[in-house]
Design a protein around this motif. Structure first.
Motif, PDB file in Angstrom:
ATOM      1  N   THR A 173       0.969  -1.036   0.102  1.00  0.00           N
ATOM      2  CA  THR A 173       0.019   0.034   0.046  1.00  0.00           C
ATOM      3  C   THR A 173       0.932   1.108   0.054  1.00  0.00           C
ATOM      4  O   THR A 173       0.560   2.158  -0.701  1.00  0.00           O
ATOM      5  N   TYR A 185       2.165   1.814  -3.538  1.00  0.00           N
ATOM      6  CA  TYR A 185       1.347   2.619  -4.387  1.00  0.00           C
ATOM      7  C   TYR A 185       1.042   3.991  -4.189  1.00  0.00           C
ATOM      8  O   TYR A 185       1.037   4.879  -4.999  1.00  0.00           O
ATOM      9  N   ASN A 201       1.586   7.189  -6.496  1.00  0.00           N
ATOM     10  CA  ASN A 201       0.416   8.120  -6.577  1.00  0.00           C
ATOM     11  C   ASN A 201       0.930   9.534  -6.407  1.00  0.00           C
ATOM     12  O   ASN A 201       0.427  10.373  -7.095  1.00  0.00           O
ATOM     13  N   TRP A 237     -13.955   8.748 -11.037  1.00  0.00           N
ATOM     14  CA  TRP A 237     -12.361   8.547 -10.867  1.00  0.00           C
ATOM     15  C   TRP A 237     -12.284   9.106  -9.258  1.00  0.00           C
ATOM     16  O   TRP A 237     -11.364   8.814  -8.667  1.00  0.00           O
ATOM     17  N   ARG A 295     -14.276   6.410  -6.742  1.00  0.00           N
ATOM     18  CA  ARG A 295     -14.459   4.992  -6.783  1.00  0.00           C
ATOM     19  C   ARG A 295     -12.922   4.434  -7.601  1.00  0.00           C
ATOM     20  O   ARG A 295     -12.760   3.273  -7.722  1.00  0.00           O
ATOM     21  N   GLY A 296     -12.089   5.328  -8.028  1.00  0.00           N
ATOM     22  CA  GLY A 296     -11.066   4.977  -8.812  1.00  0.00           C
ATOM     23  C   GLY A 296      -9.959   4.221  -7.561  1.00  0.00           C
ATOM     24  O   GLY A 296     -10.105   4.275  -6.382  1.00  0.00           O
ATOM     25  N   LYS A 297      -9.034   4.008  -8.205  1.00  0.00           N
ATOM     26  CA  LYS A 297      -8.067   2.998  -7.079  1.00  0.00           C
ATOM     27  C   LYS A 297      -7.495   3.647  -5.971  1.00  0.00           C
ATOM     28  O   LYS A 297      -7.284   3.526  -4.817  1.00  0.00           O
ATOM     29  N   ALA A 298      -7.093   5.111  -6.479  1.00  0.00           N
ATOM     30  CA  ALA A 298      -6.534   5.999  -5.392  1.00  0.00           C
ATOM     31  C   ALA A 298      -7.651   6.460  -4.219  1.00  0.00           C
ATOM     32  O   ALA A 298      -7.362   6.198  -3.266  1.00  0.00           O
ATOM     33  N   ARG A 347     -10.183   4.407  -3.585  1.00  0.00           N
ATOM     34  CA  ARG A 347     -10.353   3.303  -2.782  1.00  0.00           C
ATOM     35  C   ARG A 347      -9.472   3.054  -1.650  1.00  0.00           C
ATOM     36  O   ARG A 347      -9.544   2.630  -0.518  1.00  0.00           O
ATOM     37  N   THR A 348      -8.166   3.134  -2.067  1.00  0.00           N
ATOM     38  CA  THR A 348      -7.174   2.933  -1.186  1.00  0.00           C
ATOM     39  C   THR A 348      -6.953   3.699  -0.233  1.00  0.00           C
ATOM     40  O   THR A 348      -6.683   3.469   0.974  1.00  0.00           O
ATOM     41  N   THR A 354      -9.799   3.148   2.256  1.00  0.00           N
ATOM     42  CA  THR A 354      -9.605   1.732   2.944  1.00  0.00           C
ATOM     43  C   THR A 354      -8.945   1.772   4.086  1.00  0.00           C
ATOM     44  O   THR A 354      -7.770   2.059   4.250  1.00  0.00           O
TER      45      THR A 354
END
Length: 420
Positions: free
Chosen positions: A343, A346, A350, A388, A391-394, A396-397, A400
């Motif tokens: 994480t 990532y 980002n 984006w 709900r985009g990966k950034a 969500r991460t 979370t």
């Protein structure tokens, strides 16, 4: 085998967000923290930060979330140029995730107030030497006021002492081996009021190739300014006054009303953050019984916006792993890093990507940013922008609870506490 849980001492170096969170969490599981801080007293204030869902989840388990609140204002958002022309723009809250906006001091104050009275804090104290064996760590601690030193033994040492960590230098090696310069400078300070022609709650952004100004509004205090600019020689930026370097970086064109007002305020601001933008890249965050947490281990850069959240989540998870593996500190640290590293890596990537939105390096990046801005306002493409953003990966991460992904969680984003 380690000694009994009741006898364990941990040295936490650094009284910032990551350090206080580490002391809180390890005290929760029965350890005895000793915090040392280079400064003569606890620092106050600080610059703009964001607390995302991952950070709020950790703050909840640490028992400090109820003392925090989202202080971000809900005014209009503008993109401007130097002449004063404005168009609808994007604020920080339009980027992925649902952050609570606050000052660094807000988080530190809440966490510090939660420390039990039996947690020892020593100011004006730094580690000068760290030596370890299979059973513990011997640390030479120096009082910088009296210039006296003592050697004490701990079962664990946590370096939470920031980007240029003393613990990292003593145990892992020189800063140059781990700092990765992005060739940008950051300047942050507080205005005395809104910029001319704008409201207290307005977000204002001026972007040009290689330089930018962001105004972060608060509902309860004057806005914060973030000036960012590219440089080919980071070291040269520290050879004259901040105001001189910044005016040179944003010149020679006339500043205009908004940027001019910010630059004028810089001349008299009480607290100014002036530093290079860097990341910390390490193959390992722990060595034996010494571990790094927060910016000391993995600084993701201010462009990622996850410094406070990742620091609190990392500290929280550290306590959890130590509690799960009471028979071996090194096993706990290994499992802690294995859980956290994907994480964090990532977020570092980002941070590199988000830089182009904060401060476009070229006219091409600036053009792409303007295309994105227009797309966010058009009916046909705005729904894609919302996806984006939320709900985009950034997104969500960041939202979370990555420190404890198996827990059943209540929603952490989108709720704003009542303002009192």
């Amino acid at each position: 085998m380690d000694i009994t849980k009741q006898d364990r001492r941990v040295l936490v170096v650094g009284l910032g967000i990551s350090g206080i969170a580490t002391a809180l969490r390890l005290r929760q599981i029965g350890w005895k923290p000793v915090i040392v801080e280079r400064a003569r007293e606890r620092r106050q204030g600080g610059h703009f930060i964001a607390l995302f869902g991952a950070g709020r989840a950790a703050a909840g388990r640490l028992g400090v979330l109820d003392a925090m609140t989202d202080r971000g204002a809900d005014g209009a958002s503008y993109d401007i140029d130097r002449s004063g022309r404005r168009r609808p723009g994007l604020s920080f809250k339009d980027f992925p995730g649902r952050p609570w906006v606050m000052m660094r001091g807000d988080v530190e104050e809440a966490a510090f107030a939660a420390l039990p009275p039996d947690v020892e804090i020593r100011y004006s104290t730094v580690p000068a030497r760290i030596e370890q064996d299979a059973g513990g760590v011997d640390v030479t601690l120096t009082d910088t006021v009296t210039d006296t030193s003592t050697v004490e033994r701990f079962d664990l040492v946590v370096g939470a002492d920031g980007l240029r960590s003393t613990v990292r230098r003593l145990v892992f090696g020189p800063h140059e081996a781990y700092l990765r310069r992005m060739n940008y400078m950051a300047v942050a300070f507080q205005l005395t009021g809104p910029l001319p022609g704008f409201g207290q709650g307005d977000s204002v952004v001026l972007t040009e190739p290689g330089r930018s100004m962001w105004i972060f509004p608060f509902w309860h205090r004057p806005p914060m300014v973030l000036l960012s600019y590219r440089t080919d020689d980071v070291d040269a930026e520290f050879t004259s006054t901040v105001a001189e370097r910044v005016r040179a970086a944003f010149g020679p064109e006339p500043a205009g009303p908004a940027l001019g007002a910010a630059l004028d305020r810089l001349e008299s601001a009480d607290q100014v953050l002036f530093d290079s933008v860097e990341q910390v890249r390490m193959d390992r965050w722990h060595r034996g019984r010494v571990v790094l947490v927060g910016d000391a281990a993995w600084c993701v850069s201010l462009y990622a916006g996850m410094g406070a959240s990742a620091g609190m989540a990392g500290a929280d998870l550290l306590g959890t792993m130590l509690a799960r593996h009471p028979g071996s500190v090194t096993e706990a640290l290994t499992r802690w890093e294995r859980r956290l590293r994907p994480t964090i890596e990532y977020f570092q990537g980002n941070g590199m990507q988000m830089r182009s939105l904060f401060v476009p390096a070229t006219r091409y990046e600036l053009a792409l940013r303007r295309v994105m801005l227009r797309a966010s306002k058009l009916p046909v493409t705005s729904s894609l922008f919302v996806l984006w953003q939320s709900r985009g990966k950034a997104a969500r991460t960041k939202e979370t609870d990555f420190a404890h992904p198996g827990l059943v969680r209540q929603p952490l984003g989108g709720r704003r506490p009542a303002r009192v």
